[in-house]
Design an enzyme around this catalytic site. Structure first.
Site, PDB file in Angstrom:
ATOM      1  N   LEU A 611      50.722  37.993  -7.442  1.00  0.00           N
ATOM      2  CA  LEU A 611      49.278  37.801  -8.220  1.00  0.00           C
ATOM      3  C   LEU A 611      48.322  37.440  -7.256  1.00  0.00           C
ATOM      4  O   LEU A 611      47.157  38.019  -7.227  1.00  0.00           O
ATOM      5  CB  LEU A 611      49.333  36.572  -9.132  1.00  0.00           C
ATOM      6  CG  LEU A 611      50.113  36.540 -10.481  1.00  0.00           C
ATOM      7  CD1 LEU A 611      50.324  35.322 -11.111  1.00  0.00           C
ATOM      8  CD2 LEU A 611      49.537  37.709 -11.320  1.00  0.00           C
ATOM      9  N   GLY A 612      48.745  36.927  -6.093  1.00  0.00           N
ATOM     10  CA  GLY A 612      47.672  36.725  -4.881  1.00  0.00           C
ATOM     11  C   GLY A 612      48.739  35.730  -3.771  1.00  0.00           C
ATOM     12  O   GLY A 612      49.691  35.716  -3.855  1.00  0.00           O
ATOM     13  N   GLY A 614      47.947  32.608  -1.128  1.00  0.00           N
ATOM     14  CA  GLY A 614      47.097  31.471  -0.981  1.00  0.00           C
ATOM     15  C   GLY A 614      47.487  30.886   0.272  1.00  0.00           C
ATOM     16  O   GLY A 614      48.311  31.617   1.231  1.00  0.00           O
ATOM     17  N   GLY A 615      47.250  29.756   0.586  1.00  0.00           N
ATOM     18  CA  GLY A 615      47.505  28.995   2.069  1.00  0.00           C
ATOM     19  C   GLY A 615      48.773  28.858   2.353  1.00  0.00           C
ATOM     20  O   GLY A 615      49.281  28.767   3.075  1.00  0.00           O
ATOM     21  N   PHE A 616      49.640  28.529   1.083  1.00  0.00           N
ATOM     22  CA  PHE A 616      51.029  28.405   1.418  1.00  0.00           C
ATOM     23  C   PHE A 616      51.837  29.635   1.311  1.00  0.00           C
ATOM     24  O   PHE A 616      53.111  29.502   1.451  1.00  0.00           O
ATOM     25  CB  PHE A 616      51.243  27.413   0.134  1.00  0.00           C
ATOM     26  CG  PHE A 616      50.973  26.118   0.390  1.00  0.00           C
ATOM     27  CD1 PHE A 616      50.526  25.621   1.802  1.00  0.00           C
ATOM     28  CD2 PHE A 616      50.753  25.143  -0.701  1.00  0.00           C
ATOM     29  CE1 PHE A 616      50.090  24.455   1.793  1.00  0.00           C
ATOM     30  CE2 PHE A 616      50.226  23.815  -0.494  1.00  0.00           C
ATOM     31  CZ  PHE A 616      49.826  23.416   0.878  1.00  0.00           C
ATOM     32  N   GLY A 617      51.249  30.604   0.541  1.00  0.00           N
ATOM     33  CA  GLY A 617      52.242  31.886   0.539  1.00  0.00           C
ATOM     34  C   GLY A 617      51.967  32.540  -0.583  1.00  0.00           C
ATOM     35  O   GLY A 617      50.759  32.452  -1.219  1.00  0.00           O
ATOM     36  N   VAL A 619      51.730  34.118  -4.682  1.00  0.00           N
ATOM     37  CA  VAL A 619      51.749  33.639  -6.032  1.00  0.00           C
ATOM     38  C   VAL A 619      52.203  34.722  -6.655  1.00  0.00           C
ATOM     39  O   VAL A 619      51.811  35.822  -6.811  1.00  0.00           O
ATOM     40  CB  VAL A 619      50.483  32.954  -6.357  1.00  0.00           C
ATOM     41  CG1 VAL A 619      50.716  32.758  -7.808  1.00  0.00           C
ATOM     42  CG2 VAL A 619      49.850  32.226  -5.546  1.00  0.00           C
ATOM     43  N   LYS A 633      54.087  29.704  -7.337  1.00  0.00           N
ATOM     44  CA  LYS A 633      53.481  29.693  -6.014  1.00  0.00           C
ATOM     45  C   LYS A 633      54.677  29.351  -5.038  1.00  0.00           C
ATOM     46  O   LYS A 633      55.311  28.333  -5.256  1.00  0.00           O
ATOM     47  CB  LYS A 633      52.419  29.020  -5.764  1.00  0.00           C
ATOM     48  CG  LYS A 633      51.928  28.797  -4.492  1.00  0.00           C
ATOM     49  CD  LYS A 633      50.698  27.877  -4.278  1.00  0.00           C
ATOM     50  CE  LYS A 633      49.350  28.462  -4.952  1.00  0.00           C
ATOM     51  NZ  LYS A 633      48.181  27.533  -4.397  1.00  0.00           N
ATOM     52  N   ASP A 711      37.189  19.099  -2.785  1.00  0.00           N
ATOM     53  CA  ASP A 711      36.998  20.423  -2.822  1.00  0.00           C
ATOM     54  C   ASP A 711      36.457  21.090  -3.874  1.00  0.00           C
ATOM     55  O   ASP A 711      36.770  22.228  -4.492  1.00  0.00           O
ATOM     56  CB  ASP A 711      38.158  21.475  -2.031  1.00  0.00           C
ATOM     57  CG  ASP A 711      37.615  22.686  -1.776  1.00  0.00           C
ATOM     58  OD1 ASP A 711      36.299  22.637  -1.275  1.00  0.00           O
ATOM     59  OD2 ASP A 711      38.356  23.281  -1.390  1.00  0.00           O
TER      60      ASP A 711
END
Ligand SMILES: *[C@@H]1O[C@H](CO)[C@@H](O)[C@H](O)[C@H]1NC(C)=O
Ligand SMILES: *[C@@H]1O[C@H](CO)[C@@H](O)[C@H](O)[C@H]1NC(C)=O
Ligand SMILES: *[C@@H]1O[C@H](CO)[C@@H](O)[C@H](O)[C@H]1NC(C)=O
Ligand SMILES: *[C@@H]1O[C@H](CO)[C@@H](O)[C@H](O)[C@H]1NC(C)=O
Ligand SMILES: *[C@@H]1O[C@H](CO)[C@@H](O)[C@H](O)[C@H]1NC(C)=O
Ligand SMILES: *[C@@H]1O[C@H](CO)[C@@H](O)[C@H](O)[C@H]1NC(C)=O
Ligand SMILES: *[C@@H]1O[C@H](CO)[C@@H](O)[C@H](O)[C@H]1NC(C)=O
Length: 925
Positions: A611-612, A614-617, A619, A633, A711
């Site tokens: 799906l996408g 992110g900063g961690f890896g 998703v 995720k 944030d």
């Protein structure tokens, strides 16, 4: 005849220039939401303060410069009226050139730069120094300190070519340079057209006519550009006229003089006399007789009957300045000015006289006088400058590395060699840092010095691998890495360059380097696959429901010490990064459930659809047994970001499973990139506002200890298929410290540009009010459909943009046209009003999330009533509303704030007032 003398004028002579060189970004050195940077030079530590009067944040000067000494002025010069910024200063006994670097600017934008100097016998020597000031590589002015208690203020308006600007003090042999304060204010490029890429304006004087009290200084927020308008008064000759009505700026006004300045004017006390004033040329080191640009501001303040006229001539040194009869316009600000500097008169006498037909004497509201400087000298290529600045910061190179690396040649940096072409900026072609005690890895910034031919890093203590990026340097012919502790092998790019003969690489005496003649151990790899996987489930949040969950989990944190099995949850809860688009479900099915790796494989169909990222890896898309769509995720092994926060244990795969928020982020919806291209209605927007406000309120109030999100932004508000809003991404959130529950301390500024609370930025202490501030920006996005930083055409914060328009009482000029007018004006005003309160510079003036929720609920009710009776009453928040709750009036209330007391300008004002009675500055006569 009173005349100013060159000596006293010197305090008023301002000069200016252009700039350069950057360094490592420092969060604190970022502009605030107005784009302002304000530095209290010599203020130790990292914590700034809010100026009581202007509400502008003044930063400590850590991170703006790396030379010099901190000093306090001598106690005898500290008076109650002396601005705080003058109490400290930074002096520069070492080095010829020392600079402050102001960063995060917009290249090509026009800026007002202002510097303050008050000697105050800080060194106990009672010796008044004199030194030169540069903007980048262009000469700005000479600072001539004429008395220990006489602040000198210099100001310039320049176009800044790079994303940073340096203000440099240069020794001239007449004492040690120092500086007390530094301001930078962005200006739209259409303002002050006399300032362009090659020519800057240096302020000689800026005066408001009318008030008789010299402390009636006008600056921010009355002047959104924070120009400082001093009073010029001569009650023996001039009488004041004034209005309380707003004086408008015309469209495309090139000077945008604030209404507070234009609302007052002078006329001759004796109606048959002329208005006369003058100033003398102030010799410059390079120009004994500089020319000037004068800008005279006029507005009629009285509504004149038809048989009454006010017409006058404006004369300079006895000749018509404006070649026609001039009639000021009622309640509109107008200016007469010269485009190019006047030729070199020793003094300038302005005389304004009524025409024979005029039934009223002349008037004038304000005046500015500038000299010009050239900003045509080009500094070193800005990419080179950024790269070398990072190198300087990384290795803490001392030497004389200050200011521009190559310009002027006489001050070029030690060990750096430059090429100087006629038409191009100078380039760095060689760096010799041999035997310079360098530690750590080879900075990848060397790879950005695109013109470098010779790089000598030999005989240092450099460790780690040789970056392959060095192979990308097209001109690099000699790279000497001899005598370091480098490891790994020679990267293929460099090998190729060696083989084709274009590079001479010297790498001897690096015991750990793997070369043909030198075997070495390959770096140990971490064992690849984790044996078992813990998949804490988690949450990104839902408004109330999920917030509840979080609180629960936090409570469990206490139990965690006795119950290892929930430990990962604690970690994940407070550390949920997300690039948006996926949110936690309110579905109880997901609460606190664990999955095995095999289950995850099943859920995601073997991690089939991404799906996408992110900063961690990555998703992944997935479905639970019952068909609920979820986002999974999975933390990638290579991901560094957040790993520390994310993982308590080593060696495990971590994943998060949450409800798939099918409608993506609010940001996408505002941009029209979702919802099948349909824009959100006002009602939908209101509901998103209310639901996300409730979520935040819950974090602040419902959780114990409370959480600060840190944030909050449109990209972190997720929408499910019913467009229900949930606040996501707790990656940055922090629980309050119990012992000190008003704020938390951290050393890293987090958040997203455009949303960051200026007070947090100044103090580095996020509070729940920092979230309120960010939420205010989100509200403005909902109302306007704009991004937090928009182009108008210059970059401007949405807050400033909206404030300016709302101050004119025009709500329709800010409302998102994509709503096609289908909104209730009162409701929109109210939301805009809440947003402006939320984004007050001073946190104390911001409401709490509880207040915000209550107000948004009222808006929702208003909207419900509108829906039911479909009857819009427009008779209340209209453009010229006097309703004290309207944004317009809130703004004007701010404007009336007396700016004079504690602002750094005040003292100067104060002192100026005193000097002025001795007839300094342009003289009245
Ligand atoms: C500096 O100020 C002193 C005192 O007013 C004056 O005598 C001197 O001429 C000034 N020097 C320059 C270069 O302006
Ligand atoms: C800036 O203005 C000056 C004076 O009008 C003009 O000579 C110069 O060419 C201008 N420079 C640019 C880059 O437009
Ligand atoms: C203008 O007209 C008013 C009334 O018509 C009269 O009182 C006034 O004196 C006139 N002013 C001038 C300057 O003629
Ligand atoms: C006013 O100025 C104009 C233009 O310089 C001049 O012709 C006229 O004589 C002046 N009138 C008075 C009364 O000073
Ligand atoms: C003054 O008024 C007369 C008669 O109306 C007119 O001819 C003349 O042009 C006016 N002069 C100015 C300077 O407006
Ligand atoms: C060289 O670097 C290593 C590792 O950072 C460090 O332990 C050592 O003290 C350094 N030696 C010198 C001379 O700086
Ligand atoms: C500014 O505000 C601070 C904190 O509220 C206060 O201590 C100080 O006295 C104020 N200063 C002035 C000049 O009002």
């Amino acid at each position: 005849m009173e005349r100013s003398t060159p000596g006293t004028m010197a305090a008023w002579s301002w000069l200016l220039l252009l700039c350069f060189t950057a360094g490592v970004l420092q969060a604190r050195a970022q502009p605030d939401n107005n784009g302002f940077i304000s530095v209290d030079c010599g203020l130790p530590g990292k914590t700034g303060f809010v100026d009581n009067k202007t509400t502008i944040f003044i930063a400590a000067d850590d991170g703006f410069t790396d030379g010099g000494e901190f000093h306090n002025i001598s106690a005898e010069f500290i008076t109650p009226t002396l601005g705080r910024s003058y109490h400290t200063l930074r002096s520069f006994p070492d080095g010829t050139r020392n600079c402050y670097t102001l960063r995060s600017l917009v290249p090509g934008l026009k800026y007002l730069i202002r510097a303050f100097f008050m000697y105050g016998n800080y060194d106990g020597l009672n010796k008044l120094p004199m030194f030169d000031l540069y903007i980048g590589v262009n000469f700005w002015t000479t600072v001539n300190i004429t008395a220990p208690d006489n602040p000198v203020i210099v100001e310039a308006i320049v176009v800044v070519p790079d994303d940073f600007v340096q203000v440099c003090m240069m020794k001239t042999g007449a004492g040690t340079p120092f500086i007390s304060g530094l301001n930078l204010r962005p200006l739209k490029n259409m303002l002050y057209p006399q300032a362009n890429a090659t020519q800057g304006l240096v302020l000689l004087g800026r005066f408001n006519f009318g008030p008789t009290d010299y402390t009636d200084i006008i600056r921010y927020p009355d002047d959104p550009h924070d120009r400082i308008w001093f009073v010029w008064s001569d009650s023996t000759r001039w009488s004041e006229i004034s209005t309380t009505k707003k004086v408008q700026n015309t469209d495309n006004d090139m000077y945008e003089v604030p209404t507070a300045v234009m609302q007052t004017a002078i006329t001759p006390r004796n109606a048959s006399m002329n208005i006369e004033f003058s100033w003398d040329a102030v010799p410059l080191p390079n120009d004994p007789n500089p020319g000037y640009i004068g800008i005279l501001y006029f507005s009629e303040l009285q509504l004149l009957p038809s048989n009454v006229t006010r017409q006058f001539y404006i004369n300079l040194n006895g000749k018509l300045w404006l070649q026609k009869v001039y009639t000021p316009i009622y309640l509109y600000s107008d200016a007469t000015y010269n485009q190019n500097p006047y030729l070199r008169y020793p003094s300038y006498n302005i005389s304004i006289n009524a025409t024979d037909n005029s039934t009223l004497p002349p008037l004038i509201n304000a005046v500015e006088v500038f000299s010009v400087i050239s900003t045509a000298t080009i500094g070193t290529d800005s990419q080179d400058v950024s790269a070398i600045a990072e190198i300087k910061a990384k290795y803490q190179v001392k030497k004389n590395w200050m200011g521009d690396p190559c310009v002027p040649k006489t001050l070029a940096w030690d060990k750096v060699t430059c090429s100087y072409a006629i038409s191009n900026p100078p380039r760095i072609i060689s760096i010799n840092l041999a035997s310079s005690g360098l530690n750590g890895e080879i900075s990848s910034s060397f790879g950005n010095l695109k013109a470098v031919q010779n790089l000598d890093l030999s005989n240092n203590n450099l460790t780690g691998p040789i970056p392959d990026a060095l192979a990308q340097l097209p001109s690099l012919t000699i790279l000497d890495l001899t005598g370091n502790q480098l490891s790994g092998s020679i990267p293929p790019g460099l090998l190729k360059r060696i083989q084709d003969g274009s590079l001479d690489l010297r790498y001897g005496n690096n015991p750990n380097l793997c070369t043909n003649g030198n075997s070495c151990q390959p770096a140990k790899k971490k064992s690849k696959l984790a044996i078992y996987i813990v998949v804490p489930i988690v949450l990104v949040v839902v408004i109330i429901l999920v917030a509840t969950l979080i609180c629960c989990l936090l409570r469990r944190k206490k139990k965690a010490s006795t119950n290892n099995s929930v430990k990962p949850q604690n970690e994940t809860v407070s550390n949920m990064p997300s690039n948006g688009g996926y949110g936690h479900s309110s579905s109880p099915r997901l609460e606190n459930r664990r999955f095995t790796y095999d289950e995850l494989k099943k859920i995601t169909n073997n991690f089939h659809r991404v799906l996408g990222r992110g900063g961690f890896g990555y998703v992944y898309d997935g479905f639970l047994e019952d068909g609920t769509q979820v986002a999974v995720k999975l933390r990638s092994e290579s991901s560094n970001q957040g790993a520390k926060e994310f993982l308590a244990e080593d060696g495990e795969y971590m994943a998060l499973v949450y409800e798939y928020m099918s409608e993506g982020t609010m940001q996408e919806h505002i941009a029209g990139k979702n919802n099948n291209g349909r824009y959100l209605t006002w009602r939908e927007r209101l509901r998103i506002a209310l639901e996300s406000a409730q979520g935040l309120e819950y974090l602040h109030k419902g959780c114990n200890p409370p959480l600060i999100h840190r944030d909050v932004k449109a990209a972190n508000i997720l929408l499910n298929s019913r467009l229900e809003a949930k606040i996501a991404d707790f990656g940055l959130s922090k629980a309050f410290n119990h012992n000190n529950d008003t704020h938390i301390s951290t050393n890293t500024l987090v958040g997203t540009p455009g949303y960051v609370d200026p007070e947090y930025q100044a103090t580095m202490q996020p509070t729940t009010k920092s979230d309120v501030y960010s939420f205010g920006v989100v509200l403005l996005e909902l109302v306007t459909g704009k991004t937090p930083i928009l182009r108008d055409p210059e970059p401007i914060s949405i807050i400033q943009w909206a404030r300016q328009r709302l101050a004119r009482g025009n709500i329709e000029s800010v409302v998102d046209t994509q709503m096609h007018g289908d909104h209730d004006v009162n409701g929109v005003w109210k939301v805009a009003d809440i947003a402006l309160k939320c984004t007050s510079n001073a946190s104390a003036q911001r409401p709490t999330m509880t207040d915000v929720v209550a107000q948004l609920q009222e808006c929702m009710e208003l909207e419900d009533r509108r829906g039911s009776i479909n009857n819009t009453s427009n008779d209340f928040y209209t453009g010229n509303s006097n309703d004290p709750n309207s944004s317009y009036n809130i703004y004007t209330t701010d404007q009336s704030t007396n700016v004079s007391q504690s602002s750094s300008a005040f003292e100067m004002e104060h002192n100026f007032g005193r000097v002025s009675t001795m007839s300094a500055g342009p003289a009245a006569r």
